[in-house]
Design a protein around this motif. Structure first.
Motif, short mmCIF file in Angstrom:
data_model
loop_
_atom_site.label_atom_id
_atom_site.label_comp_id
_atom_site.label_asym_id
_atom_site.label_seq_id
_atom_site.Cartn_x
_atom_site.Cartn_y
_atom_site.Cartn_z
N VAL A 142 1.80 47.09 15.40
CA VAL A 142 2.39 46.78 14.09
C VAL A 142 3.17 48.00 13.59
CG1 VAL A 142 0.24 47.34 12.83
CG2 VAL A 142 1.79 45.68 11.89
N SER A 143 4.52 47.87 13.66
CA SER A 143 5.35 49.02 13.29
C SER A 143 6.65 48.54 12.67
CB SER A 143 5.64 49.84 14.55
OG SER A 143 6.53 49.14 15.37
N GLY A 144 7.67 49.41 12.69
CA GLY A 144 8.97 49.01 12.14
C GLY A 144 9.72 48.10 13.10
N GLY A 145 9.33 48.11 14.35
CA GLY A 145 10.04 47.32 15.36
C GLY A 145 9.16 46.32 16.09
N HIS A 146 7.85 46.43 15.96
CA HIS A 146 6.96 45.55 16.71
C HIS A 146 5.94 44.89 15.79
CE1 HIS A 146 8.23 48.57 19.64
NE2 HIS A 146 7.43 49.46 19.09
N PRO A 169 6.44 44.11 10.08
CA PRO A 169 5.92 44.52 8.76
C PRO A 169 6.49 45.85 8.27
CG PRO A 169 4.15 43.77 10.18
CD PRO A 169 5.37 43.82 11.03
N GLY A 170 6.69 46.82 9.16
CA GLY A 170 7.24 48.12 8.75
C GLY A 170 8.62 47.94 8.15
N GLU A 171 9.36 47.02 8.76
CA GLU A 171 10.70 46.70 8.28
C GLU A 171 10.61 46.11 6.86
OE1 GLU A 171 12.15 44.01 11.16
OE2 GLU A 171 14.23 44.14 10.52
N PHE A 173 8.21 46.72 4.66
CA PHE A 173 7.90 47.85 3.77
C PHE A 173 9.17 48.64 3.46
CE2 PHE A 173 3.37 47.32 4.74
CZ PHE A 173 2.78 47.77 3.57
N ASP A 174 9.99 48.89 4.50
CA ASP A 174 11.20 49.69 4.30
C ASP A 174 12.20 48.97 3.39
OD1 ASP A 174 10.04 51.57 5.93
OD2 ASP A 174 11.15 50.99 7.73
N LYS A 175 12.33 47.65 3.59
CA LYS A 175 13.28 46.87 2.76
C LYS A 175 12.79 46.80 1.31
CE LYS A 175 15.31 44.04 6.40
NZ LYS A 175 15.18 42.76 7.12
N GLY A 186 9.77 53.47 3.99
CA GLY A 186 9.22 52.73 2.86
C GLY A 186 7.70 52.62 2.85
N GLY A 187 7.10 52.60 4.04
CA GLY A 187 5.65 52.39 4.12
C GLY A 187 4.85 53.32 3.22
N PRO A 188 4.98 54.64 3.44
CA PRO A 188 4.19 55.56 2.61
C PRO A 188 4.54 55.48 1.13
CG PRO A 188 5.07 56.67 4.55
CD PRO A 188 5.69 55.31 4.52
N VAL A 190 5.75 52.86 -0.62
CA VAL A 190 5.23 51.62 -1.22
C VAL A 190 3.71 51.72 -1.36
CG1 VAL A 190 4.92 49.14 -0.83
CG2 VAL A 190 7.16 50.18 -0.44
N GLU A 191 3.06 52.28 -0.34
CA GLU A 191 1.59 52.41 -0.41
C GLU A 191 1.19 53.30 -1.60
OE1 GLU A 191 -0.41 54.14 3.00
OE2 GLU A 191 -2.35 53.38 2.31
N ALA A 192 1.93 54.39 -1.81
CA ALA A 192 1.61 55.29 -2.93
C ALA A 192 1.78 54.59 -4.27
CB ALA A 192 2.49 56.53 -2.85
N GLY A 284 0.98 51.66 16.04
CA GLY A 284 2.24 51.49 15.31
C GLY A 284 2.14 52.16 13.95
N GLY A 285 3.29 52.54 13.39
CA GLY A 285 3.32 53.29 12.14
C GLY A 285 2.61 52.61 10.98
N VAL A 286 2.65 51.28 10.93
CA VAL A 286 2.05 50.54 9.80
C VAL A 286 0.52 50.67 9.80
CG1 VAL A 286 1.90 48.25 8.72
CG2 VAL A 286 4.03 48.97 9.78
N ALA A 288 -0.98 53.19 9.73
CA ALA A 288 -1.32 54.31 8.85
C ALA A 288 -1.72 53.82 7.46
CB ALA A 288 -0.12 55.25 8.72
N ASN A 289 -1.38 52.60 7.13
CA ASN A 289 -1.63 52.08 5.78
C ASN A 289 -3.12 51.84 5.53
OD1 ASN A 289 -1.95 49.73 3.78
ND2 ASN A 289 0.16 50.39 3.45
N GLY A 290 -3.64 52.51 4.51
CA GLY A 290 -5.08 52.46 4.24
C GLY A 290 -5.56 51.05 3.92
N CYS A 315 0.28 56.81 17.30
CA CYS A 315 0.55 55.42 16.91
C CYS A 315 2.06 55.19 16.88
CB CYS A 315 0.05 55.16 15.49
SG CYS A 315 -1.63 54.58 15.41
N THR A 316 2.79 56.19 16.37
CA THR A 316 4.24 56.06 16.27
C THR A 316 4.86 56.45 17.62
OG1 THR A 316 4.26 58.28 15.37
CG2 THR A 316 4.29 56.51 13.79
N ASP A 317 6.18 56.22 17.77
CA ASP A 317 6.81 56.44 19.07
C ASP A 317 6.64 57.88 19.54
OD1 ASP A 317 7.50 53.84 19.14
OD2 ASP A 317 9.64 54.13 18.73
N ARG A 360 14.50 45.28 13.01
CA ARG A 360 15.52 46.26 12.65
C ARG A 360 15.88 47.14 13.83
NH1 ARG A 360 13.97 51.45 10.87
NH2 ARG A 360 11.89 50.67 10.46
N LYS A 361 14.89 47.44 14.68
CA LYS A 361 15.11 48.40 15.74
C LYS A 361 15.47 47.74 17.06
CE LYS A 361 12.58 52.00 13.47
NZ LYS A 361 11.55 52.99 13.58
N GLY A 362 15.99 46.53 16.99
CA GLY A 362 16.44 45.90 18.23
C GLY A 362 15.44 44.93 18.77
#
Ligand code: KG4
Ligand code: ZN
Length: 365
Positions: A142-146, A169-171, A173-175, A186-188, A190-192, A284-286, A288-290, A315-317, A360-362
């Motif tokens: 679960v990341s910006g691309g997967h 989902p990361g996408e 959060f970013d949008k 956007g993830g961190p 929006v979480e904050a 995946g980066g997402v 990280a969300n608590g 977790c991230t690339d 977003r990332k292809g």
């Protein structure tokens, strides 16, 4: 130990150029001697997303310096390397090509084996590198691309149970962050914001929850947020601090609900096939969300399933995961030669129907 090998891994499929050195006995535990990641966030920031041509050029420029740094950090030279592993797809084709060409040159020059690795396998095998998790296990990427559920049966054997049919989902959060004027990624942010917000004030949609199966959708959520924002701006002339926090909290709660419920369903399917000592791994980066982590942990506790999440840097690339996946392929005799091709699409589960969304990332799978 004589059957120990030292492997150099390269990653360049999206917007991170990475090189890593691993040492270990193929098929057993491996040690990360170094892991270097050069991100490209500033290069793409003015365009609001990853620009493939800019990414490819940056990878071509950065790969050799990343390799040099990874070797220096590991206190080794190129002559100590026994094999080269490289992401051969899926991803943005220019970047993947840069990595594959670099790896071919290194393997040919050093006279060592070349191993092409599926980027998604890199993510999916990470819990084995970090926690020695045994096959089989259920993976949520679960990341910006997967965004997909995979049963990992073996280093190159995966069954996809479901995934997003549109945005990752990361996408989302970013949008959401972009719509609310919050900083990227956007993830961190929006979480904050969500920490002080009231998650119940706005009831955002939980797409596809009413439908069976483990497929997910996140693009409708973004549209709902756009409408809410525009309505608040029209009514009050702008967004108050509390409006922003409440939107973030409501959005995050919707993502938590969708991921938790779909994970419950994916685990239901998984447990029917593999009831013994089940494990859910997330990457995946997402991850990280608590709130998302807590939601997944609750589902696992309810179903008596072990939960594991690699540290965020893995977790991230990164290239350590690519080197590790290469080591797993090496153990089973997997080798490539100079005919290795870069693949923009390369689903881990070849038998599963293509997912509709590319993210977003292809296109990923
Ligand atoms: O795995 P990753 O580094 O790159 C790929 O997308 O492949 O994931 C980055 C994504 C971004 O969309 C970012 O906003 C999201 O992970 N992310 C988060 C959090 N930290 C990073 N999403 C939600 N909550 C977080 N704390
Ligand atoms: Zn990735």
């Amino acid at each position: 130990m004589s059957d120990q090998i030292t492997l150099l891994g390269l990653e360049s499929s999206c917007d991170d150029t990475a090189a890593a050195v691993l040492r270990g006995v193929p098929g057993q535990r491996a040690e990360i001697l170094s892991s270097v990641v050069a991100g490209q966030t500033e290069l793409h920031a003015p365009f609001g997303g990853v620009v493939p041509e800019i990414a490819a050029r940056a990878h071509a420029e950065k790969l050799d310096t990343c390799v040099e740094e990874a070797l220096t950090e590991a206190a080794l030279s190129l002559n100590d390397i026994d094999a080269i592993a490289v992401t051969a797809g899926p991803g943005l084709i220019g970047g993947v090509l840069s990595g594959v060409m670099c790896a071919k040159g290194l393997a040919l020059g050093l006279g060592v084996p070349l191993i092409g690795v599926n980027h998604l396998a890199g993510h999916a095998l990470t819990p084995r590198l970090t926690d020695g998790v045994d096959f089989p296990y259920l993976m949520l990427l679960v990341s910006g691309g997967h965004c997909q559920f995979l049963i990992a049966h073996g280093p190159e054997e995966f069954t996809r149970l479901g995934g997003t049919i549109d945005d990752a989902p990361g996408e989302a959060f970013d949008k959401t962050a972009r719509l609310l004027g919050l900083p990227q990624p956007g993830g961190p942010s929006v979480e904050a914001e969500a920490r002080t917000g009231d998650a119940k004030r706005f009831r955002f949609p939980r797409p596809l929850l009413d439908r069976d199966g483990c497929d997910m959708s996140f693009s409708g959520l973004k549209t709902a947020i756009l409408r809410t924002r525009d309505q608040l701006v029209a009514e009050h002339g702008g967004l108050h601090v509390t409006d922003r926090a409440d939107i973030c909290a409501g959005f995050q709660a919707a993502v938590v609900d969708v991921l938790s419920e779909k994970t419950r369903r994916a685990l239901g399917v998984y447990l029917q096939i593999n009831p013994d000592s089940p494990t859910l791994a997330v990457a995946g980066g997402v991850a990280a969300n608590g709130a998302i982590r807590a939601g997944l942990e609750t589902v696992c506790a309810d179903l008596d399933v072990a939960f594991t999440a690699p540290p965020l840097s893995l977790c991230t690339d990164n290239a350590a995961m690519i080197a590790y996946a290469g080591m797993e392929r090496f153990a089973t005799g997997g080798r490539d030669d100079m005919t290795l091709v870069a693949r923009p699409r390369w689903p881990l589960d070849q038998s599963a129907p293509a997912l509709l969304g590319g993210g977003r990332k292809g296109a990923k799978a």
